[in-house]
Write an enzyme that holds these catalytic residues in place. Structure first.
Site, PDB file in Angstrom:
ATOM      1  N   GLN A   1      65.910  75.790  31.308  1.00  0.00           N
ATOM      2  CA  GLN A   1      66.527  77.118  31.723  1.00  0.00           C
ATOM      3  C   GLN A   1      67.268  78.172  31.204  1.00  0.00           C
ATOM      4  O   GLN A   1      67.143  78.780  30.777  1.00  0.00           O
ATOM      5  CB  GLN A   1      66.679  77.507  33.174  1.00  0.00           C
ATOM      6  CG  GLN A   1      66.956  78.201  33.651  1.00  0.00           C
ATOM      7  CD  GLN A   1      67.521  78.253  35.253  1.00  0.00           C
ATOM      8  OE1 GLN A   1      67.330  77.546  35.795  1.00  0.00           O
ATOM      9  NE2 GLN A   1      67.871  79.852  35.679  1.00  0.00           N
TER      10      GLN A   1
ATOM     11  N   SER B   1      63.255  72.523  33.512  1.00  0.00           N
ATOM     12  CA  SER B   1      63.367  72.647  35.196  1.00  0.00           C
ATOM     13  C   SER B   1      64.081  74.005  35.322  1.00  0.00           C
ATOM     14  O   SER B   1      64.812  74.871  34.234  1.00  0.00           O
ATOM     15  CB  SER B   1      65.065  71.868  34.964  1.00  0.00           C
ATOM     16  OG  SER B   1      65.720  72.531  34.173  1.00  0.00           O
TER      17      SER B   1
ATOM     18  N   VAL C   1      65.910  62.641  39.972  1.00  0.00           N
ATOM     19  CA  VAL C   1      65.938  61.099  39.773  1.00  0.00           C
ATOM     20  C   VAL C   1      68.277  61.174  39.544  1.00  0.00           C
ATOM     21  O   VAL C   1      68.179  61.988  39.050  1.00  0.00           O
ATOM     22  CB  VAL C   1      65.743  59.915  38.643  1.00  0.00           C
ATOM     23  CG1 VAL C   1      66.420  59.157  38.707  1.00  0.00           C
ATOM     24  CG2 VAL C   1      63.963  60.282  38.965  1.00  0.00           C
TER      25      VAL C   1
ATOM     26  N   ASP D   1      63.003  64.042  25.272  1.00  0.00           N
ATOM     27  CA  ASP D   1      62.346  63.956  23.829  1.00  0.00           C
ATOM     28  C   ASP D   1      61.161  63.427  24.833  1.00  0.00           C
ATOM     29  O   ASP D   1      59.831  63.659  24.210  1.00  0.00           O
ATOM     30  CB  ASP D   1      63.229  63.473  23.671  1.00  0.00           C
ATOM     31  CG  ASP D   1      64.798  63.992  23.411  1.00  0.00           C
ATOM     32  OD1 ASP D   1      64.552  65.398  23.234  1.00  0.00           O
ATOM     33  OD2 ASP D   1      65.863  63.491  23.052  1.00  0.00           O
TER      34      ASP D   1
END
Lengths: 344, 344
Positions: free
Chosen positions: B151, B187, B232, B241
């Site tokens: 973001q 995200s 998580v 990556d």
């Protein structure tokens, strides 16, 4: 996490890196990772491609960079590999830096299994690195679990030519006496008479004889063994690097199937059999694609010799990525046998 | 071998290298090789370990080294990759060198699929690289097939904050207008109201929303989609990556099974679903081993804060090698859906 406990699946590989193609770490890393090894990778050079192309760009790293990497690992308690592999190193001072690192890793882990591939030259070209590396490699022998010289490298390390079975045994013995637990001479040239004596088969087709031995525990005589396999025609780069990696990766790390079967003459011979099987499978796949490609090269020939050399080298890059299944499950076609006779 | 024909299975990855652990090229290469890609690897740094450990040694390479590698490849006719991936680059001049290389590869291969992961910062830490990289990444957008900013990176590239659905759409549109065919914001933080509007599920558990879109062919409106998946817990390096590599590796390179099944909303969304599945599987495996390890760390605590940090980082290294099967055959549990509403 206890700071000094070696990690059983961790392996350190110190070799060259090329952006494109498969030599050095580029030939060793993926196959070792396929076998489940967490490979820590120190690159001793970063080149665009291997030097056999005739044209290449990039950097050889100096001993201060290589030493600093070891220092960074050590400061973080990361020098806990259970295995280590070294291949091409660009200068005697880098070999010296690696020797010092091996000493430190051995302090943490006396059980370290270290395979040293003493890349110095070959019978065709002689010495192709700075001759000052020779004494450093000799000092390295005392820390070495497995050494994988070709005939040229074995001869200069032992300071004796291999011209007969007795001189071959003397060279093996010299490398054991200098410290190597296991010696694998990856290609030995023997007369037809000697080929028959050890129990191999003279052949009109070019064949390779790999000879190995382990240091006898007491004053018992050496029990050398050999693996004879057909030579794949043509010049390939990265083959020795793949063989060394697969030997180290499989040594005492055999499948349940291997253990159940009555396998090979010694554990290191079993690892070498599996490594030869991988190399042969990769070479067969490479040669197939190469033959198709060279056809194209001939047809599209531009008359540019340098480009033709590049195209030839390109076609001969090992088909490592395409051989995933064969690396995971090699089929052993060529088995190790003890020498039939060890007298001249 | 025709000099200008791109090689369909060849992919160039330009990222960082660490000796030990899995970030940058160390996180991307093995998984891409498992999928069958011949990965050409340019390392932009060689560090002992990632910088999150607090202590590390090694070198950042400068633009002259990186440019020379591209030059070596070009002189040998080896800039024929069909795909390219770039991640962390240590300076604006290295980003510029890579930009120039992308231009040259595109000349050889206008069909090049280039994924640019514009590593610059995150919402928590802000910009963590030299701010001079921003204009270079903006210039890069016109050569970019897929861009995978978080973001923070999406916001600074578009020069607009994401605070609502309209501002999210405006950022996506800006990145398309600047040149990216496909945008994946890895995200996005949205209010519960907006979460409901797009068709996702508000949750008391932390969850991630990945948002993607492809450039519409004409003046038709954007059709953004999202994948919602559980976060998580804990901090891991190399996750972005791995995600970028798996997205590029799977894009339009789907299995026969995928093609038969009615899969996903768009091809890039399908690639993202598979990449998320790989990342989730690797993180689950990592977290399991981490929990066991942190138990040990607590028990064996030495009171050395720096060493405790190292031990924590060590435990959080992605279990990439151990996830071979999951990387080869990911099970998609979280599917992409088009936004239910695109109005604020």
């Amino acid at each position: 996490m206890a700071a000094n406990v070696p990690e059983p699946s961790r392996l350190l590989s110190v070799q060259s890196h090329v952006v494109s193609g498969y030599v050095g770490n580029r030939s060793a890393t993926f196959p070792l990772q396929l076998l489940g090894w967490d490979v820590d990778v120190i690159n001793t050079v970063q080149f665009s491609n291997h030097t056999g192309y005739g044209r290449w760009k990039g950097l050889r790293f100096d001993d201060s960079h290589i030493s600093s990497l070891f220092q960074g690992l050590e400061e973080n308690g990361l020098l806990k590999q259970s295995r280590m592999l070294s291949g091409y190193m660009p200068s005697p001072s880098v070999v010296q830096a690696v020797l010092e690192a091996v000493e430190r890793i051995r302090e943490v882990n006396p059980e370290l299994i270290y395979l040293c591939d003493p890349v110095m030259g070959d019978m065709g070209r002689g010495m192709y690195v700075d001759k000052e590396v020779l004494p450093v490699y000799r000092s390295m022998l005392r820390y070495t679990t497995i050494i994988t010289p070709n005939q040229f490298e074995a001869q200069i390390l032992a300071d004796e030519e291999i011209t007969s079975i007795p001189s071959l045994l003397s060279v093996l013995q010299s490398l054991h006496t200098q410290g190597a637990n296991h010696v694998l001479i990856t290609s030995v040239s023997l007369s037809d008479t000697d080929i028959l004596k050890i129990g191999a088969t003279p052949s009109s087709e070019p064949s390779m004889v790999l000879v190995g031995s382990s240091r006898p525990s007491t004053d018992t005589p050496l029990k050398p063994w050999f693996i004879q396999f057909p030579e794949v025609r043509g010049y390939f780069s990265g083959v020795g690097d793949l063989f060394a990696a697969m030997t180290l990766g499989r040594f005492q790390n055999l499948t349940a199937q291997d253990v159940e079967a009555e396998t090979s003459v010694t554990p290191i011979a079993r690892a070498a059999e599996l490594a030869v099987a991988v190399v042969q499978a990769v070479l067969a796949k490479t040669q197939k694609s190469m033959d198709a490609l060279e056809q194209e090269v001939t047809e599209g020939s531009s008359g540019d010799d340098a480009q033709a050399r590049v195209d030839r080298m390109r076609g001969r890059e090992l088909k490592i990525i395409q051989s995933k299944r064969e690396i995971e499950n090699p089929e052993v076609a060529y088995q190790a046998k003890f020498f039939k006779e060890t007298s001249g």
